[in-house]
Design a protein around this motif. Structure first.
Motif, PDB file in Angstrom:
ATOM      1  N   ILE A   1       0.816  -1.217   0.000  1.00 29.92           N
ATOM      2  CA  ILE A   1       0.000   0.000   0.000  1.00 29.92           C
ATOM      3  C   ILE A   1       0.847   1.265   0.000  1.00 29.92           C
ATOM      4  N   GLN A   2       2.132   1.144   0.381  1.00 33.36           N
ATOM      5  CA  GLN A   2       3.006   2.314   0.435  1.00 33.36           C
ATOM      6  C   GLN A   2       4.456   1.852   0.370  1.00 33.36           C
ATOM      7  N   GLN A   3       5.292   2.595  -0.384  1.00 36.79           N
ATOM      8  CA  GLN A   3       6.725   2.348  -0.441  1.00 36.79           C
ATOM      9  C   GLN A   3       7.466   3.580   0.065  1.00 36.79           C
ATOM     10  N   PHE A   4       8.568   3.343   0.778  1.00 37.70           N
ATOM     11  CA  PHE A   4       9.416   4.421   1.262  1.00 37.70           C
ATOM     12  C   PHE A   4      10.870   4.153   0.888  1.00 37.70           C
ATOM     13  N   SER A   5      11.634   5.219   0.682  1.00 37.60           N
ATOM     14  CA  SER A   5      13.088   5.111   0.508  1.00 37.60           C
ATOM     15  C   SER A   5      13.736   5.691   1.753  1.00 37.60           C
ATOM     16  N   THR A   6      14.504   4.882   2.452  1.00 35.47           N
ATOM     17  CA  THR A   6      14.976   5.233   3.796  1.00 35.47           C
ATOM     18  C   THR A   6      16.415   5.717   3.870  1.00 35.47           C
ATOM     19  N   ASP A   7      17.158   5.638   2.759  1.00 44.35           N
ATOM     20  CA  ASP A   7      18.606   5.906   2.789  1.00 44.35           C
ATOM     21  C   ASP A   7      19.316   4.979   3.777  1.00 44.35           C
ATOM     22  N   TRP A   8      18.703   3.800   3.997  1.00 40.83           N
ATOM     23  CA  TRP A   8      19.256   2.769   4.885  1.00 40.83           C
ATOM     24  C   TRP A   8      19.347   3.238   6.337  1.00 40.83           C
ATOM     25  N   GLN A   9      18.510   4.211   6.728  1.00 43.25           N
ATOM     26  CA  GLN A   9      18.625   4.809   8.054  1.00 43.25           C
ATOM     27  C   GLN A   9      17.481   4.367   8.970  1.00 43.25           C
ATOM     28  N   ARG A  10      17.845   3.921  10.156  1.00 45.03           N
ATOM     29  CA  ARG A  10      16.858   3.502  11.159  1.00 45.03           C
ATOM     30  C   ARG A  10      15.949   4.653  11.558  1.00 45.03           C
ATOM     31  N   ALA A  11      16.538   5.818  11.836  1.00 41.63           N
ATOM     32  CA  ALA A  11      15.750   6.961  12.296  1.00 41.63           C
ATOM     33  C   ALA A  11      14.768   7.427  11.234  1.00 41.63           C
TER      34      ALA A  11
END
Length: 332
Positions: free
Chosen positions: A186-196
């Motif tokens: 339902i949704q995709q995010f790009s996190t830059d491999w970051q936990r925060a």
């Protein structure tokens, strides 16, 4: 006369050392920089293996890290000008490193590309984790885990990618190949491999969706163990009016920090976890390949490092494995 002879002998010895050092082959290693997480661990393993092979095989190495792709291109130019004998490259982003990589090959320097592929380019060899298979195995795992729910209808999940490189694209493509048609992202995010960043994105999602939409999320597909922890942080901190029904969170890496939470998270939140082995220690394979090339061995093509499924049922056995010892008990 004796002093003159002594001086001549000293100069001769010094010259011999210079020629001996100059005759040693040089391995260039170019990686993104980091102080923690997957990349931080990878840098430590790459340095340790370079030191080990340099002492064993009798070569020198030059280790370079950078904050961005343009800096990596400059580093490749430097290594070309210094006429190193082989380069191991972990690109920030493959496409932005294509011109620099082409210069390396045009200079006749063997090039090993690690982890992130460069489209429309053929280096001496490529070494990477089997990202497509990781995606395929994730799809199969979710199919089995949510078998009853899928038989009844749609199962909503959220996907947290790493960045825009080939790695998450391959994992997503593999997932889409095997995932049941009723598994709905339902949704995709790009996190830059970051936990925060993953935590912030998950918190925003949970607080912006309608109550029934939040309650319909049953799984989270992440591309990295640190990202998975960020998602779990958001779930633990949630204090909205919806009843969370997330049952499974996936990751990639097989990190100690994650695996040690498997039973805790299941007991506290009722959430199972699964991770796919993609260890920072794998970079040792690329460094070894570079060392082998300096010793006269030849390589070509793509070398895929296999993965392994680690979940609540087998993580204790994995923590006794040789791979675990290499990753966490080798002074890294």
């Amino acid at each position: 006369m004796k002093r003159v002879l002594t001086l001549l002998i000293t100069l001769l010895l010094a010259t011999t050392v210079i020629f001996a050092n100059a005759s040693e082959k040089v391995l260039g290693i170019v990686m993104p920089n980091a102080t923690h997480g997957f990349l931080g661990e990878s840098i430590k393993h790459a340095r340790a293996s370079a030191e080990e092979y340099a002492k064993t095989n009798g070569f020198q190495y030059k280790f370079l890290t950078s904050a961005e792709a343009s800096e990596q291109n400059n580093q490749l130019d430097t290594l070309i000008n210094e006429k190193v004998d082989c380069i191991v490259l972990w690109p920030h982003n493959g496409n932005e490193l294509r011109s620099g990589a082409m210069k390396v090959m045009e200079a006749g320097i063997p090039l090993i590309v690690y982890d992130r592929l460069i489209d429309n380019f053929k280096p001496t060899a490529e070494v990477m984790g089997d990202n497509f298979t990781i995606g395929e195995e994730t799809g199969r795992y979710l199919n089995k885990y949510f078998k009853e729910d899928l038989a009844a209808g749609k199962v909503n999940i959220v996907e947290f990618k790493g960045d825009n490189s080939t790695v998450p694209q391959q994992r997503s493509d593999g997932f889409m190949k095997t995932a049941d048609k009723n598994l709905v992202v339902i949704q995709q995010f790009s996190t830059d491999w970051q936990r925060a960043k993953a935590q912030e994105q998950m918190e925003t999602l949970l607080n912006s969706l309608k109550k029934e939409e939040v309650e319909n999320i049953k799984g989270v597909f992440t591309h990295d163990d640190e990202v998975a922890l960020g998602v779990l942080d958001a779930i633990m901190n949630y204090n909205g009016n919806a009843k969370l029904n997330v049952k499974l969170v996936t990751g990639v890496s097989g990190r100690k920090e994650n695996i040690e939470t498997f039973d805790i998270i299941r007991d506290q939140l009722g959430i199972d976890q699964v991770t796919y082995l993609f260890s920072p220690a794998m970079v040792r394979d690329a460094v070894k390949m570079g060392a082998d090339i300096l010793a006269g061995k030849t390589y070509s093509g793509l070398y895929l490092i296999p993965t392994e499924t680690i979940d609540n049922s087998n993580y204790k056995d994995y923590m006794k494995s040789e791979h675990w010892k290499t990753r966490y008990q080798s002074g890294i």
